[in-house]
Design a protein around this motif. Structure first.
Motif, PDB file in Angstrom:
ATOM      1  N   HIS A  14      39.789 -35.379  74.919  1.00  9.53           N
ATOM      2  CA  HIS A  14      38.416 -35.731  74.549  1.00  9.53           C
ATOM      3  C   HIS A  14      37.665 -36.091  75.822  1.00  9.53           C
ATOM      4  CE1 HIS A  14      38.933 -36.440  70.049  1.00  9.53           C
ATOM      5  NE2 HIS A  14      40.034 -35.896  70.475  1.00  9.53           N
ATOM      6  N   ASP A  15      36.587 -35.384  76.073  1.00  9.39           N
ATOM      7  CA  ASP A  15      35.832 -35.647  77.293  1.00  9.39           C
ATOM      8  C   ASP A  15      35.248 -37.053  77.307  1.00  9.39           C
ATOM      9  OD1 ASP A  15      34.096 -34.916  79.696  1.00  9.39           O
ATOM     10  OD2 ASP A  15      32.678 -35.675  78.216  1.00  9.39           O
ATOM     11  N   ALA A  63      35.486 -31.901  70.601  1.00 16.72           N
ATOM     12  CA  ALA A  63      36.930 -31.916  70.349  1.00 16.72           C
ATOM     13  C   ALA A  63      37.255 -31.457  68.931  1.00 16.72           C
ATOM     14  CB  ALA A  63      37.495 -33.313  70.612  1.00 16.72           C
ATOM     15  N   GLN A  64      36.456 -31.883  67.950  1.00 19.56           N
ATOM     16  CA  GLN A  64      36.823 -31.490  66.580  1.00 19.56           C
ATOM     17  C   GLN A  64      36.530 -30.012  66.309  1.00 19.56           C
ATOM     18  OE1 GLN A  64      35.292 -33.318  63.074  1.00 19.56           O
ATOM     19  NE2 GLN A  64      33.139 -33.206  63.647  1.00 19.56           N
ATOM     20  N   VAL A  65      35.468 -29.485  66.872  1.00 23.32           N
ATOM     21  CA  VAL A  65      35.213 -28.043  66.723  1.00 23.32           C
ATOM     22  C   VAL A  65      36.292 -27.250  67.451  1.00 23.32           C
ATOM     23  CG1 VAL A  65      33.609 -26.166  67.298  1.00 23.32           C
ATOM     24  CG2 VAL A  65      32.726 -28.298  66.336  1.00 23.32           C
ATOM     25  N   ALA A  66      36.660 -27.712  68.652  1.00 26.09           N
ATOM     26  CA  ALA A  66      37.707 -27.043  69.440  1.00 26.09           C
ATOM     27  C   ALA A  66      39.021 -26.983  68.668  1.00 26.09           C
ATOM     28  CB  ALA A  66      37.900 -27.768  70.769  1.00 26.09           C
ATOM     29  N   SER A  67      39.428 -28.094  68.092  1.00 25.73           N
ATOM     30  CA  SER A  67      40.694 -28.139  67.352  1.00 25.73           C
ATOM     31  C   SER A  67      40.651 -27.235  66.123  1.00 25.73           C
ATOM     32  CB  SER A  67      41.003 -29.575  66.911  1.00 25.73           C
ATOM     33  OG  SER A  67      41.040 -30.423  68.023  1.00 25.73           O
ATOM     34  N   TRP A  68      39.527 -27.268  65.419  1.00 19.70           N
ATOM     35  CA  TRP A  68      39.366 -26.440  64.216  1.00 19.70           C
ATOM     36  C   TRP A  68      39.450 -24.957  64.577  1.00 19.70           C
ATOM     37  CZ3 TRP A  68      36.004 -22.701  62.418  1.00 19.70           C
ATOM     38  CH2 TRP A  68      36.024 -22.455  61.042  1.00 19.70           C
ATOM     39  N   LEU A  69      38.771 -24.571  65.656  1.00 16.12           N
ATOM     40  CA  LEU A  69      38.778 -23.168  66.083  1.00 16.12           C
ATOM     41  C   LEU A  69      40.189 -22.725  66.459  1.00 16.12           C
ATOM     42  CD1 LEU A  69      35.547 -23.102  68.261  1.00 16.12           C
ATOM     43  CD2 LEU A  69      35.900 -21.827  66.132  1.00 16.12           C
ATOM     44  N   GLN A  70      40.889 -23.585  67.183  1.00 15.64           N
ATOM     45  CA  GLN A  70      42.247 -23.272  67.642  1.00 15.64           C
ATOM     46  C   GLN A  70      43.138 -22.897  66.458  1.00 15.64           C
ATOM     47  OE1 GLN A  70      43.060 -24.304  71.079  1.00 15.64           O
ATOM     48  NE2 GLN A  70      45.240 -24.600  71.078  1.00 15.64           N
ATOM     49  N   ILE A  71      43.048 -23.665  65.396  1.00 15.40           N
ATOM     50  CA  ILE A  71      43.839 -23.406  64.187  1.00 15.40           C
ATOM     51  C   ILE A  71      43.485 -22.049  63.589  1.00 15.40           C
ATOM     52  CG2 ILE A  71      44.173 -24.173  61.786  1.00 15.40           C
ATOM     53  CD1 ILE A  71      43.702 -27.069  62.915  1.00 15.40           C
ATOM     54  N   HIS A  72      42.229 -21.649  63.754  1.00 10.76           N
ATOM     55  CA  HIS A  72      41.772 -20.397  63.163  1.00 10.76           C
ATOM     56  C   HIS A  72      41.920 -19.200  64.104  1.00 10.76           C
ATOM     57  CE1 HIS A  72      40.186 -23.217  60.258  1.00 10.76           C
ATOM     58  NE2 HIS A  72      40.124 -22.224  59.418  1.00 10.76           N
ATOM     59  N   LYS A 114      31.626 -36.450  69.760  1.00 16.51           N
ATOM     60  CA  LYS A 114      32.940 -36.259  69.124  1.00 16.51           C
ATOM     61  C   LYS A 114      33.087 -34.853  68.561  1.00 16.51           C
ATOM     62  CE  LYS A 114      33.517 -41.098  67.991  1.00 16.51           C
ATOM     63  NZ  LYS A 114      33.111 -42.108  67.013  1.00 16.51           N
ATOM     64  N   ASN A 115      32.004 -34.082  68.606  1.00 13.01           N
ATOM     65  CA  ASN A 115      32.048 -32.769  67.968  1.00 13.01           C
ATOM     66  C   ASN A 115      32.751 -31.705  68.812  1.00 13.01           C
ATOM     67  OD1 ASN A 115      30.914 -33.349  65.454  1.00 13.01           O
ATOM     68  ND2 ASN A 115      28.851 -33.388  66.340  1.00 13.01           N
ATOM     69  N   PHE A 141      26.378 -20.526  63.308  1.00 10.56           N
ATOM     70  CA  PHE A 141      26.720 -21.569  62.336  1.00 10.56           C
ATOM     71  C   PHE A 141      26.066 -22.872  62.765  1.00 10.56           C
ATOM     72  CE2 PHE A 141      29.932 -19.176  60.024  1.00 10.56           C
ATOM     73  CZ  PHE A 141      30.148 -18.135  60.911  1.00 10.56           C
ATOM     74  N   ILE A 142      25.137 -23.357  61.937  1.00 12.36           N
ATOM     75  CA  ILE A 142      24.320 -24.517  62.289  1.00 12.36           C
ATOM     76  C   ILE A 142      24.843 -25.719  61.510  1.00 12.36           C
ATOM     77  CG2 ILE A 142      21.969 -25.426  62.317  1.00 12.36           C
ATOM     78  CD1 ILE A 142      20.987 -22.461  62.122  1.00 12.36           C
ATOM     79  N   MET A 143      25.347 -26.715  62.235  1.00  5.05           N
ATOM     80  CA  MET A 143      25.987 -27.847  61.563  1.00  5.05           C
ATOM     81  C   MET A 143      25.334 -29.172  61.950  1.00  5.05           C
ATOM     82  SD  MET A 143      29.971 -26.692  61.687  1.00  5.05           S
ATOM     83  CE  MET A 143      30.068 -26.980  63.448  1.00  5.05           C
ATOM     84  N   ALA A 144      25.730 -30.218  61.222  1.00  4.99           N
ATOM     85  CA  ALA A 144      25.163 -31.546  61.434  1.00  4.99           C
ATOM     86  C   ALA A 144      25.642 -32.148  62.747  1.00  4.99           C
ATOM     87  CB  ALA A 144      25.556 -32.454  60.277  1.00  4.99           C
ATOM     88  N   GLY A 145      24.967 -33.210  63.189  1.00  2.79           N
ATOM     89  CA  GLY A 145      25.385 -33.927  64.385  1.00  2.79           C
ATOM     90  C   GLY A 145      26.346 -35.070  64.084  1.00  2.79           C
ATOM     91  N   VAL A 146      26.218 -35.666  62.898  1.00  2.00           N
ATOM     92  CA  VAL A 146      27.095 -36.784  62.533  1.00  2.00           C
ATOM     93  C   VAL A 146      28.509 -36.235  62.327  1.00  2.00           C
ATOM     94  CG1 VAL A 146      27.537 -38.584  60.813  1.00  2.00           C
ATOM     95  CG2 VAL A 146      25.177 -38.005  61.444  1.00  2.00           C
ATOM     96  N   PRO A 147      29.489 -36.711  63.131  1.00  5.70           N
ATOM     97  CA  PRO A 147      30.803 -36.067  63.152  1.00  5.70           C
ATOM     98  C   PRO A 147      31.491 -35.965  61.783  1.00  5.70           C
ATOM     99  CG  PRO A 147      30.590 -37.541  65.015  1.00  5.70           C
ATOM    100  CD  PRO A 147      29.379 -37.769  64.160  1.00  5.70           C
ATOM    101  N   SER A 148      31.347 -36.968  60.928  1.00  5.27           N
ATOM    102  CA  SER A 148      32.027 -36.902  59.627  1.00  5.27           C
ATOM    103  C   SER A 148      31.430 -35.800  58.758  1.00  5.27           C
ATOM    104  CB  SER A 148      31.947 -38.252  58.914  1.00  5.27           C
ATOM    105  OG  SER A 148      30.596 -38.613  58.710  1.00  5.27           O
TER     106      SER A 148
END
Lengths: 253, 253
Positions: free
Chosen positions: A25-26, B30-39, B27-28, B149-156
């Motif tokens: 995490h950066d 890292a979470q986008v990166a991890s999600w993409l990796q799985i896919h 926080k986005n 793909f246009i997504m929210a800023g709030v990480p949850s």
């Protein structure tokens, strides 16, 4: 408006496969941003790129041309995946040299740590014409070349390098900010926010909603380079929220 | 090599003054990166840009052209500083419309929450020709338009939207990884790392040093789309470290 209206901007290139893979995490974006803010320099854009020469060259050359300063983090260690110095030298159109002062620093640092091996000597390589940025933790220095600042990827070392640069860079009037919080849905105050911002030319208002303890709230960040306008705009927003029977909380919630 | 050698890439544009000011820690990425990796999709590059139309347009148009997918986070709320939909519509060269399905979703969501005001209706606006990405938390949907793909800023909320997209995007063989840790200075194993990587064509080795409890160590991350090569390369590296009397710790330190 403040006495000087010249706005100084910086860009940051975060270099590293480990950020793009989600593994790490950066932490450098936020710490570089905060440091710049204190120095009256606005972080205008950030790019995260892979450990890839073409990607680093493109980002560095695009961003150094259109900002006052360009910072990079990552990729200056002793291993084969540390290609930042080579890539930035290519971007700048200069040779890679072994910097004599960096070599001396590393020789001293590794004197009691097994000596200066070829791998360690890699960390003395800089673009030709560079100055060094001290690193009080591990010897290996950061690098300054014109408006380009090459720093470590490990956040604690980056912090030390930023500290060494404190007071060295010319900036403008720092962007001041006030934060207020309120238990209100941001969609209920969208008109108030827009109208308040419009009434104060030098101010921007950011709205950051949250959900906590089953309730909806938002923090509002007012920014301006004018302390006077900032205070007036903040007062106006607080008054507007009070008129809706929504008291504001100074400093945010 | 795995059966398919097609590599799918994505880029991410993080939109928001609050990240560039240092106020909010992203926080986005890292979470986008991890999600993409799985896919089986590689996150090739990330840009963080201000709430500024020209900056958003430039980033979106550059990155959507050279990646299979482009994701954005931030700036799709109801307030005046939420300009993402307008900027991306401009980038795509299409009109902004009120999406009938988004309107219906918001009407239902706000039925018991004070009704659909003009500000809230802003969250039903999309580029013409878009599909919606469900948001199970607050009604306001994310948006898909072609490969954007246009997504929210709030990480949850972003997490919920990614979840809704799971299994929807074509990817390649996922990049597999192994991590091993070792109490060794990375400069002492630079040659070993380089030679081991060279011996396994499909593998990359990343080296991530740390200082902990007064000792120097490093984690090494080996990545490959071939499970076989990954295992062989990891074994070779462990063997090389053992030969230096530096036992490796599986999973990292």
């Amino acid at each position: 408006m403040a006495e000087s209206s010249r706005i100084y901007t910086a860009a940051l290139v975060v270099i590293g496969d480990e950020i793009l893979s989600g593994r790490t995490h950066d932490k450098n974006i936020a710490q570089v941003a905060s440091w710049l803010q204190i120095h009256g320099i606005r972080l205008a854009e950030v790019r995260v790129v892979a450990d890839d020469t073409a990607a680093i060259v493109e980002a560095v050359n695009t961003l150094r041309a259109r900002n006052d300063y360009l910072f990079t983090t990552g990729g200056i260690g002793p291993t084969h995946d540390d290609i930042t110095v080579d890539a930035i030298s290519e971007a700048l159109g200069v040779d890679v040299i072994v910097h004599p002062d960096a070599r001396a620093i590393l020789e001293k640092y590794y004197e009691t740590r097994g000596g200066l091996t070829d791998a360690r000597l890699r960390m003395a390589r800089t673009p030709d014409g560079a100055d060094l940025i001290p690193n009080r933790y591990t010897g290996a220095p950061g690098i300054r070349h014109g408006n380009v600042f090459i720093m470590a990827g490990v956040p604690s070392i980056t912090a030390g390098m930023l500290d060494a640069l404190s007071g060295q860079l010319e900036g403008g009037a720092p962007l001041l900010s006030e934060t207020i919080g309120c238990w209100v849905g941001e969609s209920d105050v969208a008109d108030l926010l827009r109208d308040t911002e419009k009434a104060f030319e030098t101010c921007q208002i950011g709205s950051y909603p949250f959900w906590r303890e089953g309730r909806t709230g938002a923090n509002f960040v007012i920014r301006s380079i004018s302390a006077e306008d900032l205070a007036a705009c903040t007062r106006a927003l607080i008054k507007g929220l009070e008129a809706m029977d929504r008291p504001a909380v100074a400093g945010g919630i």
